[in-house]
Design an enzyme around this catalytic site. Sequence first.
Site, PDB file in Angstrom:
ATOM      1  N   GLU A  81       0.958  -1.266  -0.012  1.00 40.55           N
ATOM      2  CA  GLU A  81      -0.111   0.165   0.012  1.00 40.55           C
ATOM      3  C   GLU A  81       0.876   1.241   0.020  1.00 40.55           C
ATOM      4  O   GLU A  81       0.474   2.177  -0.766  1.00 40.55           O
ATOM      5  CB  GLU A  81      -0.901   0.377   1.191  1.00 40.55           C
ATOM      6  CG  GLU A  81      -1.812  -1.121   1.408  1.00 40.55           C
ATOM      7  CD  GLU A  81      -1.257  -2.327   2.421  1.00 40.55           C
ATOM      8  OE1 GLU A  81      -2.044  -2.896   2.844  1.00 40.55           O
ATOM      9  OE2 GLU A  81       0.018  -2.446   2.341  1.00 40.55           O
ATOM     10  N   CYS A 105      -2.174  -3.060   7.485  1.00 38.03           N
ATOM     11  CA  CYS A 105      -1.425  -2.744   8.873  1.00 38.03           C
ATOM     12  C   CYS A 105      -1.758  -1.102   9.449  1.00 38.03           C
ATOM     13  O   CYS A 105      -2.245  -0.494   8.434  1.00 38.03           O
ATOM     14  CB  CYS A 105       0.018  -3.016   8.953  1.00 38.03           C
ATOM     15  SG  CYS A 105       1.039  -1.704   8.236  1.00 38.03           S
TER      16      CYS A 105
END
Length: 161
Positions: A81, A105
């Site tokens: 990401e 996360c």
Amino acid sequence: MTEKRKDYISWDEYFMGVAKLAAMRSKDPNSQVGCCIVSTDNKILSIGYNGFPRGCSDDEFPWDREGEPLDTKYIYVTHSELNAILNFRGGTLEGSRIYVTLFPCNECTKAIIQSGISEIIYDDDKYADTPSVLASKRMLHASGVTYRRYRRSNRTLTITV
């Protein structure tokens, strides 16, 4: 009158497929994660996968999961990401969607929120009960960024290269 095709894939299938294909670029022997950031009009804005930063050799940095912190991958690897957000060379990610093979996360969630991405579509949430993912979901709720699990189709897609 022409008959409409019924065998085409949905946008979700297409973009999650791109994320899964990106994941295959990762050299991580344990976790290959990929993502695809998409505009509101279904244009791919950026793609990422988990790996070491530019200039950091896959042969010189560790892929180990256990051991002393400096001898493990965790403090060196850039998640898919963050890679996709940092690789974006356009104007803004405001209002875009991110398709990711693994739920983000807490650190990637911060970057997702700050970049203006408005929706996360994820395939796997295998770390759902960890503090990192629980913190991610708390921040997403507070910020108004929505998330949903990708609904797999029964379709089998084969890509020959």
